[in-house]
Each structure stands twice: as structure tokens, then as C-alpha cells.
Design a protein around this motif. Structure first.
Motif, PDB file in Angstrom:
ATOM      1  N   THR A  31      33.879 -12.284 -12.310  1.00 33.18           N
ATOM      2  CA  THR A  31      33.050 -11.735 -13.389  1.00 33.18           C
ATOM      3  C   THR A  31      32.295 -10.493 -12.936  1.00 33.18           C
ATOM      4  O   THR A  31      32.179  -9.523 -13.697  1.00 33.18           O
ATOM      5  N   GLY A  32      31.786 -10.512 -11.711  1.00 31.72           N
ATOM      6  CA  GLY A  32      31.124  -9.317 -11.198  1.00 31.72           C
ATOM      7  C   GLY A  32      32.080  -8.139 -11.070  1.00 31.72           C
ATOM      8  O   GLY A  32      31.722  -6.997 -11.401  1.00 31.72           O
ATOM      9  N   GLY A  33      33.311  -8.408 -10.613  1.00 35.11           N
ATOM     10  CA  GLY A  33      34.291  -7.335 -10.494  1.00 35.11           C
ATOM     11  C   GLY A  33      34.702  -6.759 -11.838  1.00 35.11           C
ATOM     12  O   GLY A  33      34.843  -5.537 -11.992  1.00 35.11           O
ATOM     13  N   ALA A  35      32.847  -6.765 -14.558  1.00 39.34           N
ATOM     14  CA  ALA A  35      31.703  -5.984 -15.048  1.00 39.34           C
ATOM     15  C   ALA A  35      31.608  -4.640 -14.329  1.00 39.34           C
ATOM     16  O   ALA A  35      31.271  -3.617 -14.950  1.00 39.34           O
ATOM     17  N   TYR A  36      31.904  -4.646 -13.047  1.00 37.60           N
ATOM     18  CA  TYR A  36      31.856  -3.384 -12.290  1.00 37.60           C
ATOM     19  C   TYR A  36      32.899  -2.401 -12.809  1.00 37.60           C
ATOM     20  O   TYR A  36      32.601  -1.220 -13.032  1.00 37.60           O
ATOM     21  N   SER A  39      31.946  -1.171 -16.286  1.00 41.18           N
ATOM     22  CA  SER A  39      30.816  -0.246 -16.223  1.00 41.18           C
ATOM     23  C   SER A  39      31.245   1.117 -15.685  1.00 41.18           C
ATOM     24  O   SER A  39      30.757   2.159 -16.150  1.00 41.18           O
ATOM     25  N   ARG A  40      32.161   1.095 -14.727  1.00 37.64           N
ATOM     26  CA  ARG A  40      32.636   2.363 -14.177  1.00 37.64           C
ATOM     27  C   ARG A  40      33.414   3.183 -15.211  1.00 37.64           C
ATOM     28  O   ARG A  40      33.367   4.410 -15.206  1.00 37.64           O
ATOM     29  N   LEU A 250      25.189   0.191 -13.186  1.00 40.50           N
ATOM     30  CA  LEU A 250      26.341  -0.351 -12.477  1.00 40.50           C
ATOM     31  C   LEU A 250      25.984  -1.606 -11.680  1.00 40.50           C
ATOM     32  O   LEU A 250      26.586  -2.670 -11.863  1.00 40.50           O
ATOM     33  N   MET A 251      25.010  -1.512 -10.814  1.00 38.71           N
ATOM     34  CA  MET A 251      24.670  -2.631  -9.939  1.00 38.71           C
ATOM     35  C   MET A 251      24.030  -3.774 -10.719  1.00 38.71           C
ATOM     36  O   MET A 251      24.305  -4.956 -10.455  1.00 38.71           O
ATOM     37  N   ASN A 253      24.477  -4.502 -13.950  1.00 38.95           N
ATOM     38  CA  ASN A 253      25.512  -5.170 -14.736  1.00 38.95           C
ATOM     39  C   ASN A 253      26.390  -6.054 -13.856  1.00 38.95           C
ATOM     40  O   ASN A 253      26.752  -7.173 -14.243  1.00 38.95           O
ATOM     41  N   THR A 254      26.729  -5.549 -12.683  1.00 39.25           N
ATOM     42  CA  THR A 254      27.557  -6.340 -11.766  1.00 39.25           C
ATOM     43  C   THR A 254      26.833  -7.604 -11.323  1.00 39.25           C
ATOM     44  O   THR A 254      27.417  -8.698 -11.311  1.00 39.25           O
ATOM     45  N   GLY A 258      27.896 -11.366 -12.348  1.00 43.52           N
ATOM     46  CA  GLY A 258      28.163 -12.340 -11.300  1.00 43.52           C
ATOM     47  C   GLY A 258      27.316 -13.580 -11.449  1.00 43.52           C
ATOM     48  O   GLY A 258      27.790 -14.709 -11.252  1.00 43.52           O
TER      49      GLY A 258
END
Length: 557
Positions: A31-33, A35-36, A39-40, A250-251, A253-254, A258
Motif C-alpha cells: 500500500t505504501g508503494g 501510494a508512492y 503520488s509521484r 509524497l512522504m 501519503n506513503t 502504509g
């Protein structure tokens, strides 16, 4: 029945989370990946902000409560007016924006700073420079429109006074010119008519000048009143081009994604645990079945040719576990030594036959004669486990006119261990096991063996085990954690107790020691771990070794 303490529950929950740690980590990273990456790929949005001061009209300034309320209402009014259609249209036209009023309004935030006369205007846009330009232009446009709107209140009065002043000025000019024409040279006599006209014009000129002075004074009063009652806004801090976007963060949201993934995975784990109605740990046995756990047999692999771990690897940790089970069974029946032991399970595929065979081996290794009877005449396994023929076996004894074990009780490769295989499968196993002939056979077996171990079908599948249970000295129940349903185990125990069976305890079979809840299980104040000693008495931790072509043997039923 023991009541679990809070520390036991916490330890259980921690063990559960540790067991599924891979899923928690996977969900968090996944999920963190995602979102990353999202977001990017999202277009950044910038925010420019400016601060406005409400320049309240001097005539309305006062310290009383009504004036304070009026100031607050004026501030709220300005926060609404600044995002109305006239302002938005003027800004779009001036900057030639690719938006309509609705899109531009959605990108604007107007907030009133609490307990102040300040208004904060924020504009969001994908172009940082354009965001600052929109914010500053909105202030300029709103200020001009607000001044124009308030100036219209005095426009009519000023226009009327300006017209009257112009008219008076024209009449004064005309009267002055008329007086100039009546002027005569010195020394010439002035007739009475000219004198009368002069006097009239001078009087009229004086009146016109007084009227003009009055109108001019009135006009100035209106201008003063307009200046004193007009409120407006002043830009105290201009908007500047932002350097970093406000979103996507970015951070943040990640991290949030996560965390959400971790919480969802945790919820799924606990939900799965709550919906899982299988027996999982020894505490489930003692809490729900009110029976002791006599042994924990780890999941192990053996070769297909020699499926008994106690024969293939007699010094392995699993073999030690069977010896521990043997000792616990002996202590469970101190007052009444066991001569007949029934091994059964609540449901099929629990591995009862494998447990019975290995237990028979370790009992025989204690220098006792043991007879292993395969009473499972529906799905027999003992002849395969012991590598014995199954032509003449247990079922054949029921049709003999006299009870004789000749040729039926076979010697095994283990000294002191005999096996009575099932033989041909009869159509009525339950009737045979409940007959008088059955007890004659048991009596004959007791003549040649100190301990008789009976492998019976599962309790919940058929009635065979219930028929045998009251006639034996003890019953050993085999449960496979994660497979045996708790309801089935509870019903099997209740059924055996109704039949008057002597339930010695439970053996947990195929335990996955790699899982946290079993890797080093703290059970009723004791630690369960596998070890053995070498010839010098030193404790050694054996390494797990696997032979080529091996497969896991679960046993029958």
C-alpha cells in the motif's frame, strides 16, 4: 477450567501478529508503494496566499458591542463577496485564465482570521507563478469594485450639487458681465434708470455668490461624509510564488497509506482468527475441552518406505516428543496402570494412525510387550505403517469358531511390538466391535501383551470409537491444530464422556513449530522444547536433515 489472564491474551495476540508478520509487512509495503507511485505521477498543486486588512470607515469605529458585531458582519461579508461572480469574471478576463467561474472558485479559499480584521486568501494552481498572480489580482479587482460600489451611494447627491454649482457659476458670470456693460466713463452723469439697473444687478450678484458658497459648502460636506463612511480592504502581505507544492505530499501519503495497509492487514488477521473455529494452541484444549495436553508432535518428514519417525530417526526431536508422550500417559494413569489404550480423533486426517504406530514403537522400546490393533476396519493404515501383509487380520478373527490368534498377531521389526492388522474390510464394523467376540479377542491379546493399543476410526465419522471407548482403560484423543474443528473436538469429547470413557488427554499432531505460537511455547509454567543428550550427557540441538525423495506422512483419519 482455567480462565485466561490478560497477559495470556496479550501473549497470544502478539504471537498471532508475529506469525503473520510477513503479511503485515507485505500489506504495508504494497500500500505504501502504490501510494508512492500514484503520488509521484500526480500533477503537483501549489498554493499562494495573501493577507488583507479590513480598512473600516472612521465613522463606524466605536468601542461599543454593536460596533464590534458590525465589524464582524462586515468581515464575513467581505469573505463572501470576494469569491462572487463579478470578481471572478474580472480576474479571468484580466489574466486570460483557462478556467470558468466554477473552476476558479473551487481553487480559492477565503478564511477570516479569528479575533482580527484580517482575511487570508489562498489560491491553488498547478502553476506556482499563476497562483500568485491570481491571488494578487483578486485583491486589486475586489478593492476597485468595492470602492466603486460604495461610491455609488453618494453619486446622485454629488451630481446634483455639481449641477447647481455650475448653474450658479454661470449666473454669477452673466451678472458680472452685465455690470461691466453698465459701467460709464468718469465725469459723465448717470441717469436714474442705469443706476437702478446697477443696483439690481449688484444685489442679484450678491445673492448668487451666497448661494454658490452654500452649495460649495454642502458639496464638501457630502465628500467628507463619503470618505468617513467608506470601508475597504488593504493588502498587507502580497502573494509570492510558492517554492514547493502542497500536494501530493509524497512522504506523508506513503506513510499514511502504509499505516492504512498495516491496519487493514491487522484487521483481516484478527477477523480470520475470530472466524477460524479450529483448535490452534494448547490453551484451546484446556480452555474449551477441559483436557490436558499430553504431547505436541511437530510436523516432520519421513521417507515413504519407512514412515515411522521413531524407527527411522530414534534420536530426533520428534522421537523424543513421542517418548515424552509415553511418560505423560504413564503418569496420567498412576492408580490404574493402562493395559488397553484407545487412540482416536474427532475427524479424519488428524493423523491418529501415525500417532498410534509411533507410540506403540516407543512403548515397546521401554522393554514392554505391546500389541497394536488396527480396529479401523473402514480405512486401515497400520499394515502400511508397519510394512506388514493384511491378508489375515483382525476381521478374520470374528468368523473363526474359536478365538485363536494363530497367524493373526504378527511380529514387527521392533522387538516387543506386535501388530494385528485390520484384515479384509467387513460390511458391519460397528456391530463387530460391539459384539462379545470382540472382548474375547481382546482377552486373548492381553494374554500375550502387557499393553494393547487400539487404533479406531474418528469419533464424529462413525460410532466405532464410541463402542470401544467404555471397554478400554484409557482414551487418547489426537487433534491436528489448524485442521480439527473446535466444535467437532468438543462434540467428540462430550460423546466419549457420555459413553463413560476415561479420557486421558489430547495429543496435538502436525504442529508447525516454525510458527511463533509453537516455536517456544510457554504452557502452564513449563517450556516445551526438543533436545537430546549425547553419550557424554551433553545436551545437543539436532539439525533438521531431510532425505532425498521424502514426503510428509500425515497418517490416516
Amino acid at each position: 477450567m482455567d480462565t485466561p489472564s490478560l497477559s495470556d491474551d496479550l501473549r497470544r495476540y502478539f504471537a498471532l501478529l508475529w506469525q503473520w508478520a510477513w503479511l503485515l509487512i507485505l500489506a504495508t509495503v504494497l500500500t505504501g508503494g502504490v501510494a508512492y507511485l500514484v503520488s509521484r505521477r500526480t500533477t503537483p498543486v501549489y498554493q499562494a496566499a495573501t493577507t488583507l486588512l479590513i480598512n473600516e470607515a472612521p465613522a463606524t469605529r466605536s468601542a461599543d458591542y454593536a460596533s464590534v458585531l458590525a465589524s464582524e458582519r462586515l468581515a464575513r461579508t467581505y469573505t463572501e463577496l470576494i469569491t462572487k461572480k463579478p470578481v471572478l469574471e474580472a480576474v479571468i478576463a484580466e489574466l486570460d485564465l483557462p478556467y470558468d467561474e466554477r473552476e476558479l472558485k473551487s481553487a480559492i479559499q477565503v478564511e477570516l482570521v479569528r479575533d482580527t480584521q484580517l482575511i487570508e486568501l489562498k489560491v491553488e494552481d498547478t502553476d506556482p507563478q499563476r497562483a500568485a498572480e491570481i491571488a494578487n489580482t483578486m485583491v486589486a479587482v475586489f478593492t476597485d469594485q468595492n470602492q466603486t460600489m460604495q461610491a455609488q451611494r453618494y453619486a446622485a447627491s454629488k451630481e446634483s450639487l455639481e449641477a447647481q454649482l455650475a448653474d450658479m457659476d454661470a449666473q454669477i458670470q452673466q451678472t458680472t458681465e452685465a455690470l461691466a456693460r453698465l459701467t460709464v466713463d468718469e465725469g459723465e452723469p448717470e441717469n436714474s434708470a442705469v443706476k437702478a439697473e446697477r443696483d439690481r444687478l449688484e444685489i442679484a450678484l450678491s445673492q448668487f455668490r451666497q448661494t454658490y458658497a452654500y452649495l460649495l459648502q454642502t458639496y464638501e460636506q457630502v465628500r467628507v461624509a463619503e470618505a468617513g463612511s467608506t470601508s475597504n480592504v488593504v493588502q498587507v502581505e502580497a502573494a509570492t510564488q510558492p517554492e514547493s507544492p502542497i500536494r501530493p505530499r509524497l512522504m506523508l501519503n506513503t506513510a499514511l497509506a502504509g499505516l492504512v495497509g498495516l491496519m487493514l492487514a491487522t484487521g483481516v488477521i484478527f477477523l480470520t482468527e475470530a472466524l477460524d473455529d479450529t483448535v490452534k494452541i494448547p490453551d484451546d484444549v484446556t480452555r474449551h475441552l477441559d483436557l490436558p495436553v499430553l504431547g505436541l508432535i511437530a510436523r516432520h518428514e519421513v521417507s515413504g518406505e519407512a514412515p515411522l519417525i521413531t524407527v527411522v530417526e530414534p534420536r530426533s526431536p520428534v522421537a523424543e516428543a513421542f517418548r515424552s508422550l509415553r511418560t505423560n500417559i504413564q503418569f496420567a494413569s498412576v492408580d490404574y496402570p493402562l493395559q488397553t489404550l484407545l487412540v482416536t480423533s474427532p475427524s479424519p486426517a488428524d493423523g491418529k494412525s501415525t500417532i498410534a504406530a509411533n507410540l506403540g514403537v516407543v512403548l515397546a522400546q521401554s522393554h514392554r510387550s505391546v500389541a497394536l490393533i488396527d480396529a479401523d476396519m473402514r480405512k486401515p493404515m497400520m499394515h502400511r505403517l508397519m510394512s506388514l501383509p493384511n491378508r489375515a487380520g483382525f476381521s478374520a478373527l470374528f468368523v473363526r469358531p474359536t478365538t485363536s490368534l494363530d497367524g493373526a498377531l504378527q511380529e514387527t521389526a521392533i522387538p516387543g511390538l506386535f501388530a494385528l492388522t485390520s484384515g479384509e474390510l467387513p460390511p458391519n464394523p460397528a456391530e463387530l466391535l460391539g459384539s462379545e467376540k470382540m472382548w474375547e479377542i481382546i482377552h486373548q491379546v492381553n494374554q500375550v501383551a502387557e499393553v494393547m493399543e487400539i487404533d479406531s476410526p474418528p469419533v464424529m465419522a462413525v460410532t466405532d470409537a464410541s463402542v470401544l471407548a467404555p471397554r478400554v482403560d484409557g482414551v487418547l484423543l489426537v487433534i491436528r491444530p489448524g485442521k480439527t474443528k473446535l466444535a467437532a473436538a468438543r462434540q467428540a469429547v462430550e460423546q466419549l464422556r457420555r459413553m463413560g470413557a476415561n479420557l486421558l488427554g489430547v495429543v496435538l499432531n502436525e504442529v508447525e513449530l516454525g510458527r511463533s505460537r509453537y516455536s517456544y511455547y510457554h504452557y502452564k509454567g513449563y517450556y516445551y522444547a526438543y533436545h537430546y543428550s549425547d553419550a557424554e550427557g551433553r545436551v545437543k540441538r539436532p539439525s533438521r536433515r531431510r532425505n532425498g525423495g521424502r514426503g510428509r506422512t500425515e497418517g490416516s483419519g
